[in-house]
Design a protein around this motif. Structure first.
Motif, short mmCIF file in Angstrom:
data_model
loop_
_atom_site.label_atom_id
_atom_site.label_comp_id
_atom_site.label_asym_id
_atom_site.label_seq_id
_atom_site.Cartn_x
_atom_site.Cartn_y
_atom_site.Cartn_z
N LEU A 217 0.50 -1.14 -0.17
CA LEU A 217 -0.21 0.08 0.00
C LEU A 217 1.38 1.59 0.04
O LEU A 217 0.34 2.35 -0.59
N ARG A 221 1.03 3.96 -3.20
CA ARG A 221 0.64 5.53 -2.54
C ARG A 221 2.12 5.69 -2.90
O ARG A 221 1.41 7.55 -3.78
N LEU A 224 1.12 6.96 -6.68
CA LEU A 224 -0.34 7.48 -7.46
C LEU A 224 0.92 8.84 -7.25
O LEU A 224 0.24 9.80 -7.61
N GLU B 41 -7.42 2.77 3.73
CA GLU B 41 -6.70 3.14 2.76
C GLU B 41 -6.49 2.60 1.49
O GLU B 41 -6.25 3.28 0.04
N LEU B 42 -6.95 1.50 1.34
CA LEU B 42 -6.86 0.51 -0.06
C LEU B 42 -8.00 1.21 -0.63
O LEU B 42 -8.05 1.68 -2.15
N GLU B 44 -9.28 4.24 -0.56
CA GLU B 44 -8.49 5.52 -0.53
C GLU B 44 -7.70 5.33 -1.71
O GLU B 44 -8.30 6.31 -2.60
N LEU B 45 -6.98 4.38 -1.71
CA LEU B 45 -6.44 4.72 -3.00
C LEU B 45 -6.89 4.27 -4.38
O LEU B 45 -6.47 4.97 -5.26
N ARG B 48 -8.20 7.25 -5.68
CA ARG B 48 -7.85 8.32 -6.27
C ARG B 48 -7.00 7.72 -7.53
O ARG B 48 -6.78 8.67 -8.85
N ALA B 49 -6.83 6.28 -7.67
CA ALA B 49 -6.19 5.72 -9.20
C ALA B 49 -7.71 6.61 -9.65
O ALA B 49 -7.85 6.54 -11.51
#
Lengths: 249, 55
Positions: A217, A221, A224, B41-42, B44-45, B48-49
Protein backbone atom coordinates in the motif's frame (compact mmCIF):
# COMPACT_ATOMS: atom_id res chain seq x y z
CA UNK A 1 -5.07 -10.22 0.88
CA UNK A 2 -4.54 -13.47 2.82
CA UNK A 3 -1.81 -15.90 1.77
CA UNK A 4 -2.84 -19.27 0.43
CA UNK A 5 -3.57 -21.80 3.12
CA UNK A 6 -3.95 -19.35 6.00
CA UNK A 7 -7.62 -20.16 6.49
CA UNK A 8 -6.84 -23.91 6.59
CA UNK A 9 -3.99 -23.28 9.02
CA UNK A 10 -6.26 -21.18 11.27
CA UNK A 11 -8.95 -23.88 11.27
CA UNK A 12 -6.34 -26.56 12.06
CA UNK A 13 -5.06 -24.39 14.93
CA UNK A 14 -8.53 -23.95 16.44
CA UNK A 15 -9.29 -27.68 16.07
CA UNK A 16 -5.98 -28.74 17.65
CA UNK A 17 -6.25 -26.28 20.54
CA UNK A 18 -9.85 -27.26 21.29
CA UNK A 19 -8.86 -30.96 21.15
CA UNK A 20 -5.85 -30.25 23.39
CA UNK A 21 -7.90 -28.39 26.00
CA UNK A 22 -10.58 -31.10 25.92
CA UNK A 23 -7.86 -33.70 26.61
CA UNK A 24 -6.53 -31.54 29.46
CA UNK A 25 -9.85 -31.54 31.31
CA UNK A 26 -11.45 -34.87 30.25
CA UNK A 27 -8.58 -37.27 29.47
CA UNK A 28 -5.37 -36.39 31.32
CA UNK A 29 -5.26 -37.84 34.84
CA UNK A 30 -4.95 -35.63 37.90
CA UNK A 31 -1.38 -35.21 39.05
CA UNK A 32 -0.77 -37.15 42.28
CA UNK A 33 1.44 -34.43 43.71
CA UNK A 34 -0.08 -31.15 42.51
CA UNK A 35 -3.69 -32.11 41.85
CA UNK A 36 -5.90 -29.96 39.61
CA UNK A 37 -3.49 -26.99 39.53
CA UNK A 38 -1.16 -29.07 37.32
CA UNK A 39 -3.62 -28.45 34.42
CA UNK A 40 -1.85 -25.08 33.94
CA UNK A 41 1.23 -27.05 32.86
CA UNK A 42 -0.46 -27.97 29.51
CA UNK A 43 -0.83 -24.26 28.74
CA UNK A 44 2.28 -22.77 30.32
CA UNK A 45 4.97 -25.20 29.13
CA UNK A 46 3.98 -25.40 25.41
CA UNK A 47 3.74 -21.58 25.35
CA UNK A 48 7.24 -21.29 26.85
CA UNK A 49 8.82 -23.85 24.50
CA UNK A 50 7.17 -22.35 21.39
CA UNK A 51 8.21 -18.81 22.44
CA UNK A 52 11.84 -19.88 22.88
CA UNK A 53 11.85 -21.79 19.56
CA UNK A 54 10.41 -18.62 17.97
CA UNK A 55 13.35 -16.59 19.29
CA UNK A 56 15.77 -19.13 17.77
CA UNK A 57 13.86 -18.98 14.45
CA UNK A 58 14.23 -15.20 14.54
CA UNK A 59 18.00 -15.62 14.86
CA UNK A 60 18.03 -18.08 11.92
CA UNK A 61 16.12 -15.60 9.73
CA UNK A 62 18.44 -12.80 10.89
CA UNK A 63 21.47 -14.84 9.76
CA UNK A 64 19.78 -15.42 6.38
CA UNK A 65 19.05 -11.70 6.13
CA UNK A 66 22.67 -10.76 6.78
CA UNK A 67 23.88 -13.37 4.27
CA UNK A 68 21.46 -12.57 1.44
CA UNK A 69 20.34 -8.99 2.16
CA UNK A 70 16.77 -10.06 1.33
CA UNK A 71 14.33 -7.94 3.37
CA UNK A 72 11.81 -10.82 3.62
CA UNK A 73 14.14 -12.55 6.11
CA UNK A 74 14.32 -9.36 8.18
CA UNK A 75 10.50 -9.19 8.20
CA UNK A 76 10.29 -12.86 9.23
CA UNK A 77 12.84 -12.31 11.99
CA UNK A 78 10.88 -9.28 13.27
CA UNK A 79 7.60 -11.19 13.23
CA UNK A 80 9.10 -14.24 14.95
CA UNK A 81 10.31 -11.99 17.79
CA UNK A 82 6.99 -10.12 17.90
CA UNK A 83 4.84 -13.24 18.24
CA UNK A 84 7.28 -14.85 20.68
CA UNK A 85 7.22 -11.77 22.92
CA UNK A 86 3.40 -11.99 23.02
CA UNK A 87 3.72 -15.69 23.90
CA UNK A 88 6.31 -14.66 26.51
CA UNK A 89 3.75 -12.40 28.22
CA UNK A 90 1.35 -15.36 28.40
CA UNK A 91 4.15 -17.59 29.80
CA UNK A 92 4.97 -15.10 32.57
CA UNK A 93 1.32 -14.52 33.53
CA UNK A 94 0.29 -18.21 33.51
CA UNK A 95 3.51 -19.11 35.36
CA UNK A 96 2.80 -16.48 38.01
CA UNK A 97 -0.75 -17.81 38.48
CA UNK A 98 0.60 -21.35 38.90
CA UNK A 99 3.27 -20.09 41.35
CA UNK A 100 0.65 -18.26 43.44
CA UNK A 101 -1.40 -21.44 43.74
CA UNK A 102 1.56 -23.76 44.38
CA UNK A 103 4.11 -21.68 46.26
CA UNK A 104 1.84 -19.03 47.76
CA UNK A 105 3.57 -16.14 46.00
CA UNK A 106 3.52 -14.81 42.42
CA UNK A 107 7.26 -14.81 41.81
CA UNK A 108 10.45 -16.32 43.21
CA UNK A 109 13.73 -14.52 42.55
CA UNK A 110 15.67 -17.56 43.82
CA UNK A 111 14.36 -19.73 40.98
CA UNK A 112 16.77 -19.73 37.97
CA UNK A 113 14.11 -20.99 35.53
CA UNK A 114 11.91 -17.97 36.14
CA UNK A 115 14.66 -15.37 36.30
CA UNK A 116 16.46 -16.64 33.18
CA UNK A 117 13.19 -16.59 31.20
CA UNK A 118 12.46 -13.08 32.46
CA UNK A 119 15.95 -11.95 31.36
CA UNK A 120 15.43 -13.43 27.87
CA UNK A 121 11.96 -11.83 27.67
CA UNK A 122 13.18 -8.38 28.78
CA UNK A 123 16.11 -8.66 26.37
CA UNK A 124 13.69 -9.15 23.47
CA UNK A 125 11.51 -6.28 24.72
CA UNK A 126 14.45 -3.96 24.00
CA UNK A 127 14.35 -5.09 20.35
CA UNK A 128 11.53 -2.65 19.52
CA UNK A 129 13.15 0.59 20.81
CA UNK A 130 16.45 -0.47 19.25
CA UNK A 131 14.85 -1.15 15.88
CA UNK A 132 12.69 1.97 15.71
CA UNK A 133 15.44 4.27 17.01
CA UNK A 134 17.14 3.87 13.61
CA UNK A 135 15.54 5.73 10.75
CA UNK A 136 17.52 4.39 7.81
CA UNK A 137 15.70 1.22 6.68
CA UNK A 138 18.80 -0.76 5.64
CA UNK A 139 20.75 0.08 8.78
CA UNK A 140 17.65 -0.68 10.89
CA UNK A 141 17.33 -4.13 9.33
CA UNK A 142 21.05 -4.89 9.72
CA UNK A 143 21.24 -3.80 13.37
CA UNK A 144 18.00 -5.65 14.17
CA UNK A 145 19.46 -8.81 12.60
CA UNK A 146 22.65 -8.52 14.65
CA UNK A 147 20.50 -8.08 17.77
CA UNK A 148 18.33 -11.09 16.89
CA UNK A 149 21.42 -13.31 16.45
CA UNK A 150 23.08 -12.12 19.66
CA UNK A 151 19.88 -12.45 21.70
CA UNK A 152 19.19 -15.83 20.06
CA UNK A 153 22.38 -17.13 21.67
CA UNK A 154 20.83 -16.50 25.10
CA UNK A 155 17.95 -18.88 24.42
CA UNK A 156 19.96 -22.15 24.61
CA UNK A 157 21.58 -20.66 27.72
CA UNK A 158 18.08 -20.43 29.17
CA UNK A 159 17.56 -24.16 28.63
CA UNK A 160 21.02 -24.97 30.02
CA UNK A 161 20.40 -22.76 33.07
CA UNK A 162 17.18 -24.62 33.76
CA UNK A 163 18.91 -28.01 33.55
CA UNK A 164 21.92 -26.98 35.61
CA UNK A 165 19.91 -25.13 38.23
CA UNK A 166 20.59 -26.20 41.78
CA UNK A 167 17.20 -25.00 42.94
CA UNK A 168 14.45 -27.52 42.35
CA UNK A 169 11.45 -25.40 43.32
CA UNK A 170 10.28 -25.20 39.69
CA UNK A 171 9.03 -28.68 38.74
CA UNK A 172 10.94 -30.94 36.32
CA UNK A 173 8.42 -33.18 34.62
CA UNK A 174 9.96 -34.48 31.40
CA UNK A 175 12.90 -36.45 32.73
CA UNK A 176 13.03 -37.29 36.39
CA UNK A 177 14.49 -40.16 38.34
CA UNK A 178 10.94 -41.37 38.95
CA UNK A 179 10.35 -41.80 35.23
CA UNK A 180 8.56 -38.59 34.24
CA UNK A 181 4.95 -38.26 33.05
CA UNK A 182 2.52 -41.12 32.34
CA UNK A 183 1.49 -41.77 28.71
CA UNK A 184 -1.90 -40.00 28.98
CA UNK A 185 -0.21 -36.83 30.20
CA UNK A 186 2.37 -37.06 27.41
CA UNK A 187 -0.33 -37.40 24.72
CA UNK A 188 -2.22 -34.41 26.15
CA UNK A 189 0.96 -32.37 26.36
CA UNK A 190 1.95 -33.20 22.76
CA UNK A 191 -1.50 -32.22 21.39
CA UNK A 192 -1.34 -28.92 23.33
CA UNK A 193 2.21 -28.35 22.08
CA UNK A 194 1.09 -29.00 18.48
CA UNK A 195 -1.80 -26.54 19.00
CA UNK A 196 0.51 -23.81 20.35
CA UNK A 197 2.98 -24.37 17.51
CA UNK A 198 0.16 -24.05 14.97
CA UNK A 199 -1.11 -20.93 16.75
CA UNK A 200 2.35 -19.35 16.57
CA UNK A 201 2.60 -20.26 12.87
CA UNK A 202 -0.88 -18.89 12.09
CA UNK A 203 -0.26 -15.60 13.89
CA UNK A 204 3.16 -15.25 12.25
CA UNK A 205 1.76 -15.83 8.75
CA UNK A 206 -1.16 -13.50 9.43
CA UNK A 207 1.18 -10.77 10.70
CA UNK A 208 3.54 -11.27 7.75
CA UNK A 209 0.63 -10.98 5.34
CA UNK A 210 -0.62 -7.76 7.01
CA UNK A 211 2.89 -6.33 7.00
CA UNK A 212 3.50 -7.10 3.32
CA UNK A 213 0.07 -5.65 2.39
CA UNK A 214 0.94 -2.46 4.31
CA UNK A 215 4.25 -2.25 2.46
CA UNK A 216 2.49 -2.75 -0.91
CA UNK A 217 0.00 0.00 0.00
CA UNK A 218 2.81 2.38 0.91
CA UNK A 219 4.51 1.65 -2.44
CA UNK A 220 1.21 2.21 -4.27
CA UNK A 221 0.65 5.49 -2.41
CA UNK A 222 4.15 6.68 -3.29
CA UNK A 223 3.60 5.71 -6.93
CA UNK A 224 0.24 7.53 -7.03
CA UNK A 225 1.69 10.59 -5.29
CA UNK A 226 4.57 10.62 -7.79
CA UNK A 227 2.11 10.22 -10.62
CA UNK A 228 -0.11 13.08 -9.42
CA UNK A 229 2.95 15.34 -8.91
CA UNK A 230 4.08 14.59 -12.48
CA UNK A 231 0.58 15.33 -13.79
CA UNK A 232 0.39 18.59 -11.82
CA UNK A 233 3.81 19.63 -13.07
CA UNK A 234 2.79 18.83 -16.65
CA UNK A 235 -0.42 20.82 -16.24
CA UNK A 236 1.30 23.91 -14.79
CA UNK A 237 4.43 23.80 -16.99
CA UNK A 238 4.24 26.14 -20.05
CA UNK A 239 3.81 23.97 -23.10
CA UNK A 240 6.66 24.12 -25.53
CA UNK A 241 5.52 24.05 -29.09
CA UNK A 242 7.70 22.09 -31.39
CA UNK A 243 8.58 23.99 -34.55
CA UNK A 244 7.05 22.56 -37.64
CA UNK A 245 10.48 22.33 -39.27
CA UNK A 246 11.84 20.13 -36.49
CA UNK A 247 8.99 17.72 -36.82
CA UNK A 248 9.33 17.57 -40.55
CA UNK A 249 13.08 16.87 -40.55
CA UNK B 1 3.95 -29.42 47.80
CA UNK B 2 0.44 -30.37 49.05
CA UNK B 3 -2.24 -30.34 46.35
CA UNK B 4 -4.81 -27.55 46.58
CA UNK B 5 -8.46 -28.62 46.97
CA UNK B 6 -10.35 -28.67 43.66
CA UNK B 7 -12.58 -25.66 44.44
CA UNK B 8 -9.54 -23.51 45.25
CA UNK B 9 -7.30 -24.80 42.43
CA UNK B 10 -10.15 -24.40 39.93
CA UNK B 11 -10.13 -20.60 40.07
CA UNK B 12 -6.38 -20.48 39.41
CA UNK B 13 -6.64 -22.90 36.48
CA UNK B 14 -9.61 -20.96 35.08
CA UNK B 15 -7.66 -17.72 35.58
CA UNK B 16 -4.66 -19.02 33.61
CA UNK B 17 -6.80 -20.24 30.68
CA UNK B 18 -8.89 -17.03 30.70
CA UNK B 19 -5.71 -14.91 30.60
CA UNK B 20 -4.51 -16.90 27.58
CA UNK B 21 -7.83 -16.48 25.72
CA UNK B 22 -8.00 -12.77 26.70
CA UNK B 23 -4.49 -12.14 25.36
CA UNK B 24 -5.41 -13.90 22.14
CA UNK B 25 -8.60 -11.83 21.81
CA UNK B 26 -6.70 -8.56 22.45
CA UNK B 27 -4.21 -9.53 19.75
CA UNK B 28 -7.00 -10.44 17.30
CA UNK B 29 -8.77 -7.12 18.06
CA UNK B 30 -5.56 -5.16 17.38
CA UNK B 31 -5.02 -7.06 14.13
CA UNK B 32 -8.66 -6.49 13.11
CA UNK B 33 -8.21 -2.73 13.67
CA UNK B 34 -5.01 -2.83 11.60
CA UNK B 35 -6.78 -4.69 8.78
CA UNK B 36 -9.65 -2.17 8.82
CA UNK B 37 -7.11 0.65 8.43
CA UNK B 38 -5.45 -1.19 5.52
CA UNK B 39 -8.84 -1.71 3.83
CA UNK B 40 -9.71 1.99 4.30
CA UNK B 41 -6.38 3.06 2.81
CA UNK B 42 -6.88 0.63 -0.06
CA UNK B 43 -10.32 2.13 -0.80
CA UNK B 44 -8.85 5.66 -0.74
CA UNK B 45 -6.07 4.68 -3.12
CA UNK B 46 -8.52 2.91 -5.45
CA UNK B 47 -10.68 6.07 -5.54
CA UNK B 48 -7.64 8.22 -6.27
CA UNK B 49 -6.50 5.86 -9.01
CA UNK B 50 -9.99 5.92 -10.57
CA UNK B 51 -10.06 9.74 -10.43
CA UNK B 52 -6.64 9.79 -12.10
CA UNK B 53 -7.84 7.49 -14.88
CA UNK B 54 -10.97 9.62 -15.39
CA UNK B 55 -8.83 12.76 -15.86
Amino acid sequence: MYPKGLRTLALATVATLVAGFALVFYYAPLDADQGFIQKIFYLHVPLAIVALIGFILAAVHAIRHLRTGDSIHDARSYIAIHISVIFGVAVLVTGAIWARASWGHWWSWEEPTLVSFLIVFLLYCTYYPLRYAIEDRDRQARYASVFAITAGAFVPLNFIAVRMAESLVHPRVFATAEGGMPAKMWITFLVCFAGMSLLWLTLARFELSAKSTSASLARLRRALDGDSVTRTETATRPTRTVPARATQS
Amino acid sequence: MPALPLDEAGKYVAGAYIVFVALLLVYVAIMAAKLQRIERELRELAERAEEGTAE
